[in-house]
Design a protein around this motif. Structure first.
Motif, PDB file in Angstrom:
ATOM      1  N   THR A  32      37.842  52.623  39.960  1.00 27.07           N
ATOM      2  CA  THR A  32      39.257  52.945  39.809  1.00 27.07           C
ATOM      3  C   THR A  32      39.484  54.363  40.317  1.00 27.07           C
ATOM      4  O   THR A  32      38.788  55.297  39.917  1.00 27.07           O
TER       5      THR A  32
ATOM      6  N   SER B 263      39.238  59.216  29.653  1.00 30.40           N
ATOM      7  CA  SER B 263      39.537  57.800  29.409  1.00 30.40           C
ATOM      8  C   SER B 263      38.332  56.908  29.637  1.00 30.40           C
ATOM      9  O   SER B 263      38.246  55.807  29.087  1.00 30.40           O
TER      10      SER B 263
ATOM     11  N   ALA C 153      37.932  55.308  32.193  1.00 27.79           N
ATOM     12  CA  ALA C 153      38.412  54.214  33.048  1.00 27.79           C
ATOM     13  C   ALA C 153      38.646  54.653  34.479  1.00 27.79           C
ATOM     14  O   ALA C 153      39.011  53.835  35.326  1.00 27.79           O
TER      15      ALA C 153
ATOM     16  N   ARG D 296      43.556  53.971  29.671  1.00 31.41           N
ATOM     17  CA  ARG D 296      42.778  52.727  29.560  1.00 31.41           C
ATOM     18  C   ARG D 296      43.690  51.506  29.463  1.00 31.41           C
ATOM     19  O   ARG D 296      43.400  50.463  30.062  1.00 31.41           O
ATOM     20  N   ARG D 297      44.783  51.631  28.729  1.00 31.07           N
ATOM     21  CA  ARG D 297      45.692  50.499  28.539  1.00 31.07           C
ATOM     22  C   ARG D 297      46.279  50.048  29.871  1.00 31.07           C
ATOM     23  O   ARG D 297      46.404  48.850  30.135  1.00 31.07           O
TER      24      ARG D 297
ATOM     25  N   VAL E  23      44.956  50.557  32.963  1.00 25.92           N
ATOM     26  CA  VAL E  23      43.897  49.988  33.800  1.00 25.92           C
ATOM     27  C   VAL E  23      43.534  48.583  33.331  1.00 25.92           C
ATOM     28  O   VAL E  23      43.364  47.654  34.142  1.00 25.92           O
ATOM     29  N   GLU E  24      43.429  48.408  32.026  1.00 27.08           N
ATOM     30  CA  GLU E  24      43.077  47.089  31.493  1.00 27.08           C
ATOM     31  C   GLU E  24      44.124  46.037  31.852  1.00 27.08           C
ATOM     32  O   GLU E  24      43.779  44.880  32.133  1.00 27.08           O
ATOM     33  N   ALA E  25      45.395  46.423  31.844  1.00 31.12           N
ATOM     34  CA  ALA E  25      46.452  45.470  32.196  1.00 31.12           C
ATOM     35  C   ALA E  25      46.379  45.066  33.655  1.00 31.12           C
ATOM     36  O   ALA E  25      46.600  43.901  34.005  1.00 31.12           O
TER      37      ALA E  25
ATOM     38  N   ARG F  11      43.598  45.052  35.471  1.00 31.14           N
ATOM     39  CA  ARG F  11      42.408  44.212  35.599  1.00 31.14           C
ATOM     40  C   ARG F  11      42.603  42.839  34.949  1.00 31.14           C
ATOM     41  O   ARG F  11      41.892  41.889  35.276  1.00 31.14           O
ATOM     42  N   ALA F  12      43.579  42.734  34.058  1.00 30.94           N
ATOM     43  CA  ALA F  12      43.873  41.436  33.437  1.00 30.94           C
ATOM     44  C   ALA F  12      44.715  40.548  34.341  1.00 30.94           C
ATOM     45  O   ALA F  12      44.995  39.402  33.978  1.00 30.94           O
TER      46      ALA F  12
END
Length: 260
Positions: A3, A43, A45, A136-137, A139-141, A143-144
Motif C-alpha cells: 500500500t 497504522s 497498513a 487501517r479502516r 485500507v481494509e475497506a 481490500r474488501a
C-alpha cells in the motif's frame, strides 16, 4: 501487495497567518507533515509514502522526515504543483514509476516498495492527527472490494440550500430554497483509499483540469465519481479534523493533550 500513501504537503497555508507553508507549521514541536507521516506509519497498513513538498523545499521536507524516528517506512519527497490535483498526480508518478529521484530519502529507501502497489491512499498533511485506526479502516475497506473509499462524519448542523442574493439588495441576504435532509450527508475526510488502477485512470481522465485552479479537483474521490463509478464511505474520526486557521491549530493541540 504493498500500500502506497501519497501525502500532500505542498499547500501555502496562508489562512494560518504564518510565514511558512502549512505542512511545516509545528504542532506539539513537530511539523504537521511529520505528525501525519508518523500516524500513517503507525497504522501498520502503509508500506511506503510519497510526500509532495512546497516548491523549493523538497530537500528540507526530506530532511525533517528522515530525521524523525517515528517515520519508519520508505519515503520519497517530490515537489508539488500549483493545484492539489496536480500535486497528487505528481506523487502518483513518483510512487508508481521506477527510477532515480533526487527527492529520495536514501537512508530509508532501496526501491520504494518491494512489489507492485495495489492500494493507494491520498492523505492531507493538513489532517495531521488522523488516527492509525482510521488509516487501517480505509485500507481494509478497499481490500474488501470497494475500489474507492472515503472516511466521513455525519453532518450535525442544519443545512440549508440557498439561491443567490438579489443584486439590488444591499444586505446581500440569500433566500432559502430548502432545508436539506442531513441524515444522508457526510463531511468527508482523508485518507481516501483507492484501487491503484482506478485512481490512476481517474487522474488520467481529468488531467486536462489539473493545472487550472478554477476547475482542478480538491477531492480525489470526486474524480472517481466523474467516471460514473461508486465511492463508499466508512466511519471517519473527529481527530482527523483539517487545520486551516490558527483556531484549528489550537484545537489540534488540545486534541493531543486529551490523547495523553
Amino acid at each position: 501487495m504493498p500500500t502506497l500513501a501519497v501525502l500532500t504537503a505542498a499547500g501555502s497555508g496562508t489562512r494560518l497567518g504564518l510565514d511558512l507553508p502549512k505542512a511545516l507549521v509545528e504542532l506539539d514541536g513537530l511539523p504537521l507533515v511529520v505528525q501525519a507521516a508518523r500516524r500513517l506509519c503507525a497504522s501498520g497498513a502503509v508500506d511506503a509514502i510519497v510526500v509532495t513538498a512546497p516548491p523549493g523545499l523538497r530537500e528540507h521536507v526530506a530532511t525533517v522526515l528522515r530525521d524523525d524516528p517515528g517515520v519508519n517506512r520508505p519515503v520519497r519527497v517530490v515537489e508539488g504543483a500549483g493545484t492539489r490535483q496536480a500535486s497528487v498526480a505528481a506523487g502518483l508518478r513518483a510512487g508508481l514509476v521506477e527510477g532515480p529521484d533526487a527527492g529520495l530519502v536514501p537512508e530509508r529507501v532501496s526501491g520504494l516498495v518491494p512489489g507492485p502497489v495495489d492500494v493507494v491512499l491520498v492523505h492531507d498533511a493538513a489532517r495531521p492527527l488522523a488516527p492509525p485506526a482510521l488509516v487501517r479502516r480505509v485500507v481494509e475497506a478497499v481490500r474488501a472490494g470497494h475500489a474507492a473509499v472515503v472516511p466521513g462524519l455525519p453532518v450535525t448542523d442544519t443545512i440549508k440550500r440557498v439561491t443567490p442574493a438579489r443584486a439590488d439588495d444591499p444586505s446581500r441576504a440569500e433566500p432559502v430554497a430548502e432545508t436539506v435532509d442531513r441524515a444522508a450527508l457526510r463531511a468527508v475526510q482523508t485518507p481516501q483509499g483507492f484501487d491503484r488502477a482506478l485512481l490512476v485512470r481517474a487522474h488520467e481522465a481529468a488531467a486536462h483540469r489539473a493545472d487550472d485552479e478554477r476547475s482542478a479537483a480538491t477531492d480525489d474521490a470526486g474524480l472517481v465519481e466523474a467516471l460514473g463509478l461508486p465511492v463508499h464511505v466508512v466511519p471517519g474520526d473527529a481527530a482527523a479534523a483539517k487545520i486551516t486557521t490558527a483556531h484549528d491549530l489550537r484545537a489540534a493541540a488540545l486534541t493531543l493533550r486529551e490523547e495523553r
